[in-house]
Motif scaffolding. Structure first.
Motif, mmCIF file in Angstrom:
data_model
loop_
_atom_site.group_PDB
_atom_site.id
_atom_site.type_symbol
_atom_site.label_atom_id
_atom_site.label_comp_id
_atom_site.label_asym_id
_atom_site.label_seq_id
_atom_site.Cartn_x
_atom_site.Cartn_y
_atom_site.Cartn_z
ATOM 1 N N MET A 1 0.833 -1.190 0.000
ATOM 2 C CA MET A 1 0.000 0.000 0.000
ATOM 3 C C MET A 1 0.879 1.256 0.000
ATOM 4 N N ASN A 2 1.954 1.217 0.798
ATOM 5 C CA ASN A 2 2.829 2.391 0.860
ATOM 6 C C ASN A 2 3.508 2.666 -0.476
ATOM 7 N N GLU A 3 3.895 1.599 -1.191
ATOM 8 C CA GLU A 3 4.511 1.794 -2.499
ATOM 9 C C GLU A 3 3.524 2.423 -3.480
ATOM 10 N N LEU A 4 2.270 1.992 -3.437
ATOM 11 C CA LEU A 4 1.261 2.572 -4.330
ATOM 12 C C LEU A 4 0.974 4.025 -3.951
ATOM 13 N N LYS A 5 0.928 4.301 -2.669
ATOM 14 C CA LYS A 5 0.749 5.690 -2.219
ATOM 15 C C LYS A 5 1.945 6.530 -2.646
ATOM 16 N N GLY A 6 3.125 5.916 -2.607
ATOM 17 C CA GLY A 6 4.351 6.622 -2.970
ATOM 18 C C GLY A 6 4.407 7.073 -4.414
ATOM 19 N N ILE A 7 3.605 6.472 -5.275
ATOM 20 C CA ILE A 7 3.576 6.916 -6.679
ATOM 21 C C ILE A 7 2.331 7.750 -6.970
ATOM 22 N N GLY A 8 1.683 8.210 -5.900
ATOM 23 C CA GLY A 8 0.575 9.146 -6.065
ATOM 24 C C GLY A 8 -0.806 8.522 -6.143
ATOM 25 N N LEU A 9 -0.916 7.230 -5.895
ATOM 26 C CA LEU A 9 -2.237 6.591 -5.926
ATOM 27 C C LEU A 9 -2.872 6.623 -4.541
ATOM 28 N N ASN A 10 -4.154 6.439 -4.500
ATOM 29 C CA ASN A 10 -4.893 6.406 -3.239
ATOM 30 C C ASN A 10 -5.560 5.032 -3.104
ATOM 31 N N PRO A 11 -4.764 3.993 -2.788
ATOM 32 C CA PRO A 11 -5.318 2.634 -2.789
ATOM 33 C C PRO A 11 -6.198 2.342 -1.579
ATOM 34 N N ILE A 12 -7.121 1.435 -1.789
ATOM 35 C CA ILE A 12 -7.911 0.876 -0.698
ATOM 36 C C ILE A 12 -7.701 -0.636 -0.750
ATOM 37 N N LYS A 27 -19.168 -6.967 -7.488
ATOM 38 C CA LYS A 27 -19.242 -6.219 -8.750
ATOM 39 C C LYS A 27 -19.590 -4.754 -8.487
ATOM 40 N N ALA A 28 -20.544 -4.511 -7.605
ATOM 41 C CA ALA A 28 -20.916 -3.127 -7.276
ATOM 42 C C ALA A 28 -19.719 -2.374 -6.711
ATOM 43 N N GLU A 29 -18.927 -3.042 -5.902
ATOM 44 C CA GLU A 29 -17.745 -2.396 -5.315
ATOM 45 C C GLU A 29 -16.685 -2.135 -6.377
ATOM 46 N N LEU A 30 -16.388 -3.135 -7.196
ATOM 47 C CA LEU A 30 -15.329 -2.976 -8.197
ATOM 48 C C LEU A 30 -15.674 -1.950 -9.264
ATOM 49 N N THR A 31 -16.946 -1.745 -9.556
ATOM 50 C CA THR A 31 -17.309 -0.759 -10.578
ATOM 51 C C THR A 31 -17.057 0.675 -10.108
ATOM 52 N N ASP A 34 -11.307 2.380 -11.344
ATOM 53 C CA ASP A 34 -10.786 2.240 -12.700
ATOM 54 C C ASP A 34 -9.695 1.177 -12.777
ATOM 55 N N LEU A 35 -9.060 0.896 -11.646
ATOM 56 C CA LEU A 35 -7.884 0.030 -11.619
ATOM 57 C C LEU A 35 -7.940 -0.880 -10.408
ATOM 58 N N MET A 36 -7.544 -2.115 -10.601
ATOM 59 C CA MET A 36 -7.343 -3.000 -9.455
ATOM 60 C C MET A 36 -5.927 -3.538 -9.549
ATOM 61 N N SER A 64 -13.648 -7.310 -20.144
ATOM 62 C CA SER A 64 -14.149 -7.417 -21.517
ATOM 63 C C SER A 64 -14.904 -6.170 -21.957
ATOM 64 N N SER A 65 -15.468 -5.442 -20.996
ATOM 65 C CA SER A 65 -16.164 -4.197 -21.346
ATOM 66 C C SER A 65 -15.256 -2.971 -21.187
ATOM 67 N N ASP A 66 -13.969 -3.222 -20.949
ATOM 68 C CA ASP A 66 -12.968 -2.157 -20.798
ATOM 69 C C ASP A 66 -13.321 -1.192 -19.669
ATOM 70 N N ALA A 67 -13.954 -1.721 -18.615
ATOM 71 C CA ALA A 67 -14.364 -0.902 -17.478
ATOM 72 C C ALA A 67 -13.341 -0.916 -16.349
ATOM 73 N N LEU A 68 -12.277 -1.682 -16.510
ATOM 74 C CA LEU A 68 -11.325 -1.863 -15.419
ATOM 75 C C LEU A 68 -9.949 -2.180 -15.982
#
Length: 166
Positions: A1-12, A27-31, A34-36, A64-68
């Motif tokens: 998590m710290n590495e992802l934060k270190g490049i400017g992302l806000n991960p959960i 599915k409701a959560e993942l939608t 934009d990125l996992m 497949s729907s290019d949503a993620l």
């Protein structure tokens, strides 16, 4: 998590165990995103988590729907391959069922988003590098197409095609 934060992302952090039997909620959560980014660990345990949470179907549909955008490290990309064949008994234990996971047979088939296997940590400073060498020997002996990745490399799949970067 710290590495992802270190490049400017806000991960959960999203724990698939909380979604076992709740694919619609997952599915409701993942939608919402934009990125996992799927971290490493046992490919077989991760595959079980994908199955029991419905992530295997949900992620395939969102991709497949290019949503993620799907990114990951170590075992994370295994899920995009056709199968976990070749890592059994070499890198991961196929019959291991962690506490809190439903019993059931080992799931070998993955999402088949990519038409080849991935061999992470190839010739890297990672504790599993020697295990990956044996996995690659298995892939070669059994004519399984694969891409070996050094730590720090990634496979990018986009409108331009597929390529290894890093």
């Amino acid at each position: 998590m710290n590495e992802l934060k270190g490049i400017g992302l806000n991960p959960i952090e999203l724990d698939l165990r909380q979604y076992f039997g709740k694919a619609a909620e997952l599915k409701a959560e993942l939608t919402k995103y934009d990125l996992m980014y799927i971290r490493g660990g046992s490919g077989f345990v991760l595959r079980r988590a994908y199955h029991h949470s419905g992530a295997d179907k949900v992620i395939k549909e969102l991709l497949s729907s290019d949503a993620l955008v799907y990114a990951g490290y170590s075992a994370g990309p295994f899920m995009l391959c056709p199968s976990l064949e070749g890592i059994d008994g070499r890198v991961d234990l196929p019959d291991f069922i962690p506490e809190g996971y439903p019993d059931g047979p080992t799931i070998w088939q993955c999402l088949s988003i990519l038409p080849y296997a991935i061999a992470p940590h190839y010739k890297s400073d990672h504790p599993e590098t020697k295990e990956i060498d044996r996995t690659i020997e298995y892939y070669i002996a059994n004519h399984i197409p694969f891409i070996a990745l050094h730590d720090g490399e990634a496979i990018v799949v986009d409108a331009k095609g597929q390529r290894v970067v890093g």
